[in-house]
Design an enzyme around this catalytic site. Sequence first.
Site, PDB file in Angstrom:
ATOM      1  N   SER A 175       0.801  -1.224   0.000  1.00 42.14           N
ATOM      2  CA  SER A 175       0.000   0.000   0.000  1.00 42.14           C
ATOM      3  C   SER A 175       0.834   1.276   0.000  1.00 42.14           C
ATOM      4  O   SER A 175       0.322   2.342  -0.324  1.00 42.14           O
ATOM      5  CB  SER A 175      -0.943   0.016   1.214  1.00 42.14           C
ATOM      6  OG  SER A 175      -0.216  -0.073   2.426  1.00 42.14           O
TER       7      SER A 175
ATOM      8  N   ASP B  84      -2.973   8.762   7.423  1.00 44.10           N
ATOM      9  CA  ASP B  84      -3.893   7.911   8.183  1.00 44.10           C
ATOM     10  C   ASP B  84      -3.092   7.203   9.273  1.00 44.10           C
ATOM     11  O   ASP B  84      -1.993   7.646   9.613  1.00 44.10           O
ATOM     12  CB  ASP B  84      -4.656   6.944   7.264  1.00 44.10           C
ATOM     13  CG  ASP B  84      -3.752   5.926   6.562  1.00 44.10           C
ATOM     14  OD1 ASP B  84      -2.563   5.815   6.940  1.00 44.10           O
ATOM     15  OD2 ASP B  84      -4.228   5.237   5.642  1.00 44.10           O
TER      16      ASP B  84
ATOM     17  N   HIS C 206      -0.042   5.370   6.977  1.00 46.99           N
ATOM     18  CA  HIS C 206       0.570   5.850   5.737  1.00 46.99           C
ATOM     19  C   HIS C 206       0.916   7.334   5.808  1.00 46.99           C
ATOM     20  O   HIS C 206       0.231   8.123   6.450  1.00 46.99           O
ATOM     21  CB  HIS C 206      -0.377   5.596   4.556  1.00 46.99           C
ATOM     22  CG  HIS C 206      -0.748   4.164   4.382  1.00 46.99           C
ATOM     23  ND1 HIS C 206      -1.904   3.633   4.914  1.00 46.99           N
ATOM     24  CD2 HIS C 206      -0.106   3.137   3.757  1.00 46.99           C
ATOM     25  CE1 HIS C 206      -1.971   2.349   4.620  1.00 46.99           C
ATOM     26  NE2 HIS C 206      -0.888   2.015   3.925  1.00 46.99           N
TER      27      HIS C 206
END
Length: 351
Positions: free
Chosen positions: A40, A316, A319
Site C-alpha cells: 500500500s 492515516d 501511511h
Amino acid sequence: MSSFKILWVILIILTHQALFANGMHYGKKLVPALYAFGDSSIDPGNNNNLNTPAKANAYPYGIDFNNCSTGRYSNGKTFADLIAISLGLPMPPPYLSLSETERYQLATGINYASGSCGILNSTKSGECLSLDKQIEYFTSTVKNDLPRTIHSKTKLRHYLATSIYLISIGPNDYMLNYLNPMGPNNILNPQEYANYLLEQLASRMKRIYDLGARKFVINSIGPIGCIPANVIRTQHSQDCNEDINEKIKPYSDKLPGKLKHLQTQLSGSLFSYLDSYNFFMKIRKSPEKFGFSNIWDSCIEGGKACENRKEYYFFDAAHNTEAATKIFADECFNGLKLCFPHNIKKLVHAH
C-alpha cells in the site's frame, strides 16, 4: 487571427493536454521506464479491482490528488509517483486498470503494487496481488506486451537493463503475519524471521533480474512501532512501541548485506536501498527541521482530513502524507542520507 496562428494555438493546447495525460512530466526522460512492485505504500489503485477491505478509493484519500480518490493510500502522490516524475516519466499506472491494448502500448512503466500484500504469499488481508503474482504479471509484460512495441531483442534487453525497478514491501509481513498471534511464522525469533524474509525477497528479485532487470531500488522497513496505529499513548505522553521496533529492526539491519551479496551473484546488477528506518528516526528527533508539527497522529479524524496536511507526517494510521513522502523521494533521488550506495540519480548513470 491567421490560420498559422490558429494552428499554433491548437498545437500548444494539444501538447499541454498530452503532457497532463502522461502524468504532468516536463523534464527529460532519464530512463526508459519505472516498474514498481510492493504494498500500500505505493499502490496506485490496483486494490480497487480486488475483493478486499484494503482499499483507499474514497474521500479523504486523494484530497490533494486533483481531489480524486484513485486508490492511493495518501492525500496525494506516492513515492513511486514522485520518483517517476523526477525521472521525467509518467506516473506508472496500476496494472489492473489497464486494458489489454493499453498494456502493450505502454512502455514507460507499470505499477503492480497491492495494498495489504507482503513478501510472503501468506501475508494478506482479503484478496491482494502477492509479490509472486506481481512478478507473474511483470513476466507477461516482458514476454507478451513489450515485444509488440520493442521488436528488436537487443533493444528490449537494453530497455530492461536501463530501466529502474522499485520494490517497496515488507511491513505487512510483520503487521499481518509475524506479529499476528495466529500468524504462521511467529515461532521464529526476530533474527530468524528477518533471515527468512530476506531469502524470500532475494529469490523474487532474482526472478525479476532473470527477466532483464538490472537496476533496483529496495525500500527497507521503517519503525512501524511509531505509526499512529501502534503508538503507546497515556494521558500525559505518547511514545513508539519499541517492542515492535525491536522485532522488525533486524530486517532493515540485514538488508544492505543481503543486497551486497546478491549483487555479487547477479552479474551486472545494481542495488540501492532506502534506509527508511534510520532516516525516519532523524525526522522524529527534529520534526520541525523538516516542517512537521505533528508526527504522532493521523491527519484523518472523524472521516475528515486535517487542514494543515503539510505539517503532518502521517495521513492515516499507517501511511505518510505526500509532504512526508516527498522528503523521502527528494532525498533518495538527489541526496546522500537515505539511499545507499547510490542515490537514484547516480543509479541512473551507473553501469
